[in-house]
Design a protein around this motif. Structure first.
Motif, PDB file in Angstrom:
ATOM      1  N   SER A 218       0.902  -1.079   0.065  1.00  0.00           N
ATOM      2  CA  SER A 218      -0.227   0.081   0.029  1.00  0.00           C
ATOM      3  C   SER A 218       1.039   1.501  -0.297  1.00  0.00           C
ATOM      4  O   SER A 218       2.182   0.877   0.010  1.00  0.00           O
ATOM      5  CB  SER A 218      -0.820   0.010   0.848  1.00  0.00           C
ATOM      6  OG  SER A 218       0.063  -0.177   2.381  1.00  0.00           O
ATOM      7  N   PRO A 219       0.468   2.649  -0.401  1.00  0.00           N
ATOM      8  CA  PRO A 219       1.037   3.407  -0.348  1.00  0.00           C
ATOM      9  C   PRO A 219       1.723   4.206   0.551  1.00  0.00           C
ATOM     10  O   PRO A 219       0.813   3.293   1.563  1.00  0.00           O
ATOM     11  CB  PRO A 219       0.426   4.444  -1.588  1.00  0.00           C
ATOM     12  CG  PRO A 219      -1.092   3.917  -1.171  1.00  0.00           C
ATOM     13  CD  PRO A 219      -0.987   2.499  -1.098  1.00  0.00           C
ATOM     14  N   MET A 220       2.679   4.855   1.058  1.00  0.00           N
ATOM     15  CA  MET A 220       3.543   5.012   2.368  1.00  0.00           C
ATOM     16  C   MET A 220       2.436   6.314   2.663  1.00  0.00           C
ATOM     17  O   MET A 220       1.997   6.919   1.759  1.00  0.00           O
ATOM     18  CB  MET A 220       4.535   5.164   2.278  1.00  0.00           C
ATOM     19  CG  MET A 220       5.401   4.289   2.253  1.00  0.00           C
ATOM     20  SD  MET A 220       7.292   4.447   2.187  1.00  0.00           S
ATOM     21  CE  MET A 220       7.230   5.269   4.156  1.00  0.00           C
ATOM     22  N   PRO A 221       2.015   6.986   3.964  1.00  0.00           N
ATOM     23  CA  PRO A 221       1.425   8.126   3.853  1.00  0.00           C
ATOM     24  C   PRO A 221       2.330   9.083   3.965  1.00  0.00           C
ATOM     25  O   PRO A 221       3.555   9.392   3.477  1.00  0.00           O
ATOM     26  CB  PRO A 221       0.880   7.383   5.565  1.00  0.00           C
ATOM     27  CG  PRO A 221       1.714   5.590   6.201  1.00  0.00           C
ATOM     28  CD  PRO A 221       2.408   5.824   5.401  1.00  0.00           C
ATOM     29  N   LYS A 222       1.216  10.264   3.444  1.00  0.00           N
ATOM     30  CA  LYS A 222       1.591  11.360   2.858  1.00  0.00           C
ATOM     31  C   LYS A 222       2.627  11.669   3.799  1.00  0.00           C
ATOM     32  O   LYS A 222       1.989  12.043   5.306  1.00  0.00           O
ATOM     33  CB  LYS A 222       0.913  12.040   2.844  1.00  0.00           C
ATOM     34  CG  LYS A 222      -0.371  11.772   1.380  1.00  0.00           C
ATOM     35  CD  LYS A 222      -1.026  12.878   1.007  1.00  0.00           C
ATOM     36  CE  LYS A 222      -1.576  11.932  -0.463  1.00  0.00           C
ATOM     37  NZ  LYS A 222      -2.956  13.284  -1.072  1.00  0.00           N
ATOM     38  N   GLY A 223       4.113  12.388   3.569  1.00  0.00           N
ATOM     39  CA  GLY A 223       4.479  12.742   4.694  1.00  0.00           C
ATOM     40  C   GLY A 223       5.660  11.603   5.324  1.00  0.00           C
ATOM     41  O   GLY A 223       6.750  11.328   5.656  1.00  0.00           O
ATOM     42  N   GLY A 224       4.460  10.680   5.942  1.00  0.00           N
ATOM     43  CA  GLY A 224       5.317   9.740   6.700  1.00  0.00           C
ATOM     44  C   GLY A 224       4.913  10.799   8.686  1.00  0.00           C
ATOM     45  O   GLY A 224       5.785  11.528   8.226  1.00  0.00           O
TER      46      GLY A 224
END
Length: 242
Positions: A218-224
């Motif tokens: 799944s895509p990484m959270p924006k910014g993380g």
């Protein structure tokens, strides 16, 4: 951004979508639908891919399938696509490409998403305002799964079989699922996962896929959260795979 490589795991269901080039029509006559389904059955048997649900729309196809080998779906779609282009061009006196490049697909969490994706597929003609109810559309697996009209190529998945102890019970409980609409959030999740080759499932399922394949599910959270250990560990894993 480049499209992520497909995830292929034996014995894990996939939602597969193939569209006509520039959304052009891919099925014109009844014979077109029949020809496609006949070859779908043929190549599914040849490459040992189980077909659970499908819908043939005028300009695209949805399938819910389980391969028994990692390459099964790719082999099926390549052979079927090439055959059908030759057939369609010959019958309709045309030349050139028919399909929109490569097909799209996503791994599906059997326990939590299988029946949702099956409903999503069979409700396509309703969402497109072609029919008012999926039972009114002849070119989908709803005829088998819910109505009881036997479609020989379909193999009932264990999640579907768990709906009841006999065919009538399973069909009735499956029809009951269609009494409620699929939430917009779920529709978006299915579309996004399939379009971008992410995994459709809960966190546990995604973690299992990541462990087996070595790539993000799944895509990484924006910014993380760049200070978190989980973020640093994941980044380190990504660098090791470069």
């Amino acid at each position: 951004m480049a499209r992520m490589p497909r995830l292929n795991l034996a014995n894990v269901p996939q939602h597969v979508v193939q569209r006509g080039n520039n959304r052009q029509v891919t099925f014109v006559t009844r014979s077109d639908y029949v020809a496609y389904l006949e070859k779908l059955r043929y190549y599914a048997e040849e490459y040992k891919v189980q077909i659970h649900a499908f819908v043939l729309m005028t300009n695209h196809v949805h399938l819910l399938v389980t391969p028994t080998t990692e390459k099964g779906i790719s082999q099926l779609m390549q052979s079927l696509g090439r055959y059908y282009v030759r057939y369609f061009n010959h019958v309709h006196k045309r030349t050139g490409t028919l399909w929109e490049g490569r097909y799209k697909s996503t791994l599906v969490d059997s326990e939590n998403y299988f029946l949702l994706v099956s409903r999503y597929i069979e409700l396509n003609p309703v969402r497109a305002s072609i029919v008012g109810h999926p039972a009114d559309y002849p070119w989908s697996s709803y005829q088998h799964n819910a109505v009881g009209k036997k479609i020989q190529m379909l193999i009932e998945h264990r999640t579907y079989l768990a709906l009841g102890s006999n065919s009538e019970q399973r069909q009735g409980r499956y029809r009951f699922l269609f009494n409620s609409e699929i939430p917009e959030k779920s529709l978006a999740e299915i579309r996004d996962s399939t379009d971008k080759a992410w995994v459709l499932g809960n966190d546990k399922f995604k973690e299992q896929v990541e462990q087996l394949t070595g790539r993000r599910a799944s895509p990484m959270p924006k910014g993380g959260d760049r200070k978190s250990k989980k973020f640093r560990d994941r980044q380190g894993g990504e660098y090791q795979r470069l």
